[in-house]
Scaffold this active site. Structure first.
Site, PDB file in Angstrom:
ATOM      1  CB  SER A 166     -41.855  -2.550  51.898  1.00 61.52           C
ATOM      2  OG  SER A 166     -41.029  -2.282  52.982  1.00 61.52           O
ATOM      3  CE1 TYR A 194     -38.589  -1.019  47.372  1.00 59.23           C
ATOM      4  CE2 TYR A 194     -38.206  -0.748  49.923  1.00 59.23           C
ATOM      5  CZ  TYR A 194     -38.660  -1.602  48.916  1.00 59.23           C
ATOM      6  OH  TYR A 194     -39.457  -2.819  48.962  1.00 59.23           O
ATOM      7  CE  LYS A 198     -42.137  -1.823  46.779  1.00 55.61           C
ATOM      8  NZ  LYS A 198     -42.756  -2.955  45.818  1.00 55.61           N
TER       9      LYS A 198
HETATM   10  P1  NAD Z   1     -36.034  -9.317  43.969  1.00 57.75           P
HETATM   11  O1  NAD Z   1     -35.191  -8.107  43.483  1.00 57.75           O
HETATM   12  O2  NAD Z   1     -35.345 -10.496  44.182  1.00 57.75           O
HETATM   13  O3  NAD Z   1     -37.135  -9.573  42.819  1.00 57.75           O
HETATM   14  C1  NAD Z   1     -37.924  -8.504  42.043  1.00 57.75           C
HETATM   15  C2  NAD Z   1     -37.967  -8.926  40.483  1.00 57.75           C
HETATM   16  O4  NAD Z   1     -38.464  -7.989  39.840  1.00 57.75           O
HETATM   17  C3  NAD Z   1     -36.179  -9.314  39.976  1.00 57.75           C
HETATM   18  O5  NAD Z   1     -36.200 -10.491  39.628  1.00 57.75           O
HETATM   19  C4  NAD Z   1     -36.282  -8.225  39.146  1.00 57.75           C
HETATM   20  O6  NAD Z   1     -35.480  -8.581  38.192  1.00 57.75           O
HETATM   21  C5  NAD Z   1     -37.906  -7.883  38.628  1.00 57.75           C
HETATM   22  N1  NAD Z   1     -37.874  -6.532  37.965  1.00 57.75           N
HETATM   23  C6  NAD Z   1     -37.570  -5.433  38.522  1.00 57.75           C
HETATM   24  N2  NAD Z   1     -38.144  -4.533  37.838  1.00 57.75           N
HETATM   25  C7  NAD Z   1     -38.755  -5.025  36.792  1.00 57.75           C
HETATM   26  C8  NAD Z   1     -39.266  -4.649  35.519  1.00 57.75           C
HETATM   27  N3  NAD Z   1     -39.507  -3.296  35.095  1.00 57.75           N
HETATM   28  N4  NAD Z   1     -39.977  -5.632  34.738  1.00 57.75           N
HETATM   29  C9  NAD Z   1     -39.824  -6.746  34.919  1.00 57.75           C
HETATM   30  N5  NAD Z   1     -39.014  -7.334  35.931  1.00 57.75           N
HETATM   31  C10 NAD Z   1     -38.656  -6.425  36.968  1.00 57.75           C
HETATM   32  O7  NAD Z   1     -36.661  -8.739  45.218  1.00 57.75           O
HETATM   33  P2  NAD Z   1     -37.693  -9.562  46.269  1.00 57.75           P
HETATM   34  O8  NAD Z   1     -36.903  -9.337  47.503  1.00 57.75           O
HETATM   35  O9  NAD Z   1     -38.020 -11.001  45.626  1.00 57.75           O
HETATM   36  O10 NAD Z   1     -38.920  -8.505  46.422  1.00 57.75           O
HETATM   37  C11 NAD Z   1     -40.077  -8.683  45.877  1.00 57.75           C
HETATM   38  C12 NAD Z   1     -40.824  -7.453  46.110  1.00 57.75           C
HETATM   39  O11 NAD Z   1     -40.927  -7.615  47.375  1.00 57.75           O
HETATM   40  C13 NAD Z   1     -40.458  -6.360  45.669  1.00 57.75           C
HETATM   41  O12 NAD Z   1     -41.599  -5.210  45.313  1.00 57.75           O
HETATM   42  C14 NAD Z   1     -40.005  -5.632  47.059  1.00 57.75           C
HETATM   43  O13 NAD Z   1     -39.923  -4.213  46.767  1.00 57.75           O
HETATM   44  C15 NAD Z   1     -40.903  -6.204  47.813  1.00 57.75           C
HETATM   45  N6  NAD Z   1     -40.367  -6.188  49.142  1.00 57.75           N
HETATM   46  C16 NAD Z   1     -39.078  -6.902  49.301  1.00 57.75           C
HETATM   47  C17 NAD Z   1     -38.692  -6.993  50.647  1.00 57.75           C
HETATM   48  C18 NAD Z   1     -37.553  -7.738  51.176  1.00 57.75           C
HETATM   49  O14 NAD Z   1     -36.773  -7.456  51.981  1.00 57.75           O
HETATM   50  N7  NAD Z   1     -36.886  -8.552  50.137  1.00 57.75           N
HETATM   51  C19 NAD Z   1     -39.464  -6.359  51.688  1.00 57.75           C
HETATM   52  C20 NAD Z   1     -40.534  -5.746  51.610  1.00 57.75           C
HETATM   53  C21 NAD Z   1     -41.361  -5.604  50.265  1.00 57.75           C
HETATM   54  N1  UFG Z   2     -27.742  -4.257  59.740  1.00 56.53           N
HETATM   55  C1  UFG Z   2     -26.513  -4.307  60.108  1.00 56.53           C
HETATM   56  N2  UFG Z   2     -25.530  -4.887  59.086  1.00 56.53           N
HETATM   57  C2  UFG Z   2     -25.750  -5.126  57.821  1.00 56.53           C
HETATM   58  C3  UFG Z   2     -27.207  -5.192  57.511  1.00 56.53           C
HETATM   59  C4  UFG Z   2     -28.071  -4.724  58.297  1.00 56.53           C
HETATM   60  O1  UFG Z   2     -26.236  -4.115  61.075  1.00 56.53           O
HETATM   61  O2  UFG Z   2     -24.822  -5.141  57.142  1.00 56.53           O
HETATM   62  C5  UFG Z   2     -28.877  -4.367  60.476  1.00 56.53           C
HETATM   63  C6  UFG Z   2     -29.724  -3.014  60.268  1.00 56.53           C
HETATM   64  O3  UFG Z   2     -29.242  -2.109  60.640  1.00 56.53           O
HETATM   65  C7  UFG Z   2     -31.122  -3.196  60.772  1.00 56.53           C
HETATM   66  C8  UFG Z   2     -31.235  -5.056  60.637  1.00 56.53           C
HETATM   67  O4  UFG Z   2     -29.782  -5.333  60.560  1.00 56.53           O
HETATM   68  O5  UFG Z   2     -31.036  -3.178  62.354  1.00 56.53           O
HETATM   69  C9  UFG Z   2     -31.941  -5.317  59.535  1.00 56.53           C
HETATM   70  O6  UFG Z   2     -31.500  -4.599  58.513  1.00 56.53           O
HETATM   71  P1  UFG Z   2     -32.052  -5.249  56.882  1.00 56.53           P
HETATM   72  O7  UFG Z   2     -31.281  -4.200  56.182  1.00 56.53           O
HETATM   73  O8  UFG Z   2     -31.958  -6.550  56.723  1.00 56.53           O
HETATM   74  O9  UFG Z   2     -33.508  -4.715  56.793  1.00 56.53           O
HETATM   75  P2  UFG Z   2     -34.145  -3.550  57.070  1.00 56.53           P
HETATM   76  O10 UFG Z   2     -35.158  -3.418  58.178  1.00 56.53           O
HETATM   77  O11 UFG Z   2     -33.438  -2.248  57.204  1.00 56.53           O
HETATM   78  O12 UFG Z   2     -34.934  -3.222  55.489  1.00 56.53           O
HETATM   79  C10 UFG Z   2     -35.867  -4.015  55.500  1.00 56.53           C
HETATM   80  C11 UFG Z   2     -36.139  -4.222  53.711  1.00 56.53           C
HETATM   81  C12 UFG Z   2     -36.441  -2.980  53.073  1.00 56.53           C
HETATM   82  C13 UFG Z   2     -37.583  -2.239  53.680  1.00 56.53           C
HETATM   83  C14 UFG Z   2     -37.387  -2.256  55.260  1.00 56.53           C
HETATM   84  C15 UFG Z   2     -38.557  -1.698  55.844  1.00 56.53           C
HETATM   85  O13 UFG Z   2     -35.018  -4.855  53.319  1.00 56.53           O
HETATM   86  O14 UFG Z   2     -36.604  -3.139  51.819  1.00 56.53           O
HETATM   87  O15 UFG Z   2     -37.150  -3.616  55.769  1.00 56.53           O
HETATM   88  O16 UFG Z   2     -39.377  -2.449  56.616  1.00 56.53           O
HETATM   89  F1  UFG Z   2     -37.566  -1.123  53.180  1.00 56.53           F
END
Ligand code: NAD
Ligand code: UFG
Length: 339
Positions: A126, A151, A155
């Site tokens: 991330s 978190y 990572k």
């Molecule tokens: P998500 O929660 O929808 O998917 C993660 C999945 O992993 C879930 O289905 C959960 O049930 C499963 N899981 C968690 N722990 C587990 C375990 N111990 N064993 C088996 N399954 C397990 O999240 P996502 O948004 O699809 O994110 C996927 C990956 O991308 C994650 O590693 C997350 O940290 C990373 N990521 C997400 C974002 C975002 O904004 N969505 C941004 C950057 C990185």
């Molecule tokens: N925001 C609001 N109101 C809300 C939610 C978000 O104003 O209810 C704003 C935040 O302050 C930020 C923007 O919307 O300015 C985006 O926020 P998000 O929570 O959607 O995303 P972030 O950039 O904070 O976080 C994302 C992922 C994290 C990751 C992070 C680092 O969700 O998992 O990017 O890249 F760690």
């Protein structure tokens, strides 16, 4: 024979879209997920769209016996590792649960891979590993590790662990993908993001306000040093992200070692820009109020995507309008998500 790919966390948001892209590209897909933040309905829908199903194993990645058994039972060629807990806010309250889940599951997975002589791994990292950037756009060589929450640290620690693995044994071929802000859904509205409980992220929150299950958006701060004072992020369509995984998988098959690629669009948009665009697309007003800054938030974050473009031949295609259109299609046709 088709290549078999193990997708950990494949029932989740990004994993399900990527499992679909893999099936559509001709791979066989095995998903392991403990459903702690997802529903297996997502995988039924993936099967419906692709015309063939991924094999679903409900289980926990920290269960070494199970994970070893999966590698014994199936000729897995590569692993896409999505499984993790991902809420920044929850991680601050429950750091041990985050470190335990995210680190132990990755260690168990890597050990089982090595036992089975499987060394191709694509890891979901991330932009959080960059912490508060001193300059944007953020390139892969910019400083990492100044993360502000457990978190993010989980990572960062996994990235370091994977780099050490690759250093110790050149058979490892590892892609570390640093996602910026994944949003949107499959355009057919069948699969999408379905967070448990209160959404933490902007677009799912706006969607729930639009659909009427939440009353108003809180904008966390309008006094940032940005054009309109609200936070700027690099939103990327989940289909582009899924596609980036396929490109990364192709690339690591061809070369050894560890590679790091940013996956973003390279464009920044503010909270207010996202809100206005969403209102236009949905035709629904999104009531909001300005709230204090969210602890740990940064003003501006967007990616330098030139490395991924150059080395993977991959580039995000979807616009913000398309991301929000697809997020809204998913939310409006599934107001209760997969429930
Ligand atoms: P998500 O929660 O929808 O998917 C993660 C999945 O992993 C879930 O289905 C959960 O049930 C499963 N899981 C968690 N722990 C587990 C375990 N111990 N064993 C088996 N399954 C397990 O999240 P996502 O948004 O699809 O994110 C996927 C990956 O991308 C994650 O590693 C997350 O940290 C990373 N990521 C997400 C974002 C975002 O904004 N969505 C941004 C950057 C990185
Ligand atoms: N925001 C609001 N109101 C809300 C939610 C978000 O104003 O209810 C704003 C935040 O302050 C930020 C923007 O919307 O300015 C985006 O926020 P998000 O929570 O959607 O995303 P972030 O950039 O904070 O976080 C994302 C992922 C994290 C990751 C992070 C680092 O969700 O998992 O990017 O890249 F760690």
């Amino acid at each position: 024979m088709r290549h078999k790919i193990l997708v950990t966390g494949g029932a989740g948001y990004i994993g399900s879209h990527t499992a679909l892209a893999l099936l559509q590209a001709g791979y066989d897909v095995i998903v392991i997920d403990n459903l702690s933040n997802s529903s297996k309905v997502s995988l039924e829908r993936v099967g419906e769209i692709a015309g063939r199903n991924p094999l679903f194993i409900e289980g926990d990645l920290r269960d070494a016996a199970l994970v070893n058994q999966i590698f014994n039972d199936h000729p897995i060629e590569s692993v896409l590792h999505f499984a993790a807990l991902k809420s920044v806010e929850e991680s601050v309250r429950e750091p041990l649960r985050y470190f335990e889940n995210n680190l132990v599951s990755t260690m168990t997975l890597c050990q089982a891979m090595a036992n089975a002589n499987v060394f191709n791994l694509v890891f979901s990292s991330s932009a959080v590993v960059y912490g508060a950037p001193s300059i944007v756009p953020i390139a892969e060589h910019h400083p990492t590790g100044q993360t502000t929450n457990p978190y993010g640290r989980s990572k960062f620690m996994i990235e370091q662990m994977l780099a050490d693995l690759a250093e110790a044994d050149p058979r490892w071929k590892i892609a570390i993908l640093r996602y910026f802000n994944p949003v949107g859904a499959h355009p057919n509205g069948l699969i999408g993001e379905d967070p448990n409980g209160m959404p933490n992220n902007l677009v799912p929150y706006i969607c729930r306000v639009a659909v009427g299950t939440l009353a108003e958006l809180k904008i966390f701060g309008n006094d940032y040093p940005t054009a309109d004072g609200t936070g700027v992020r690099d939103y990327i369509h989940v289909l582009d992200l899924a596609d980036g995984h396929l490109s990364a998988l192709d690339a690591i098959r061809k070369s050894g070692g560890t590679h790091i690629w940013n996956l973003g669009t390279g464009q920044g948009n503010s909270v207010l820009e996202v809100l206005r665009e969403f209102e236009d697309i949905s035709g629904r007003p999104i009531p909001y109020k300005i709230a204090p800054r969210r602890p740990g938030d940064i003003a501006t974050c967007f990616a330098d995507v030139s490395k991924a473009e150059r080395e993977l031949g991959w580039k995000a295609k979807y616009t913000l309008n398309e991301m929000l259109r697809d997020a809204w299609k998913w939310q409006s046709t599934n107001p209760l998500g997969y429930k």
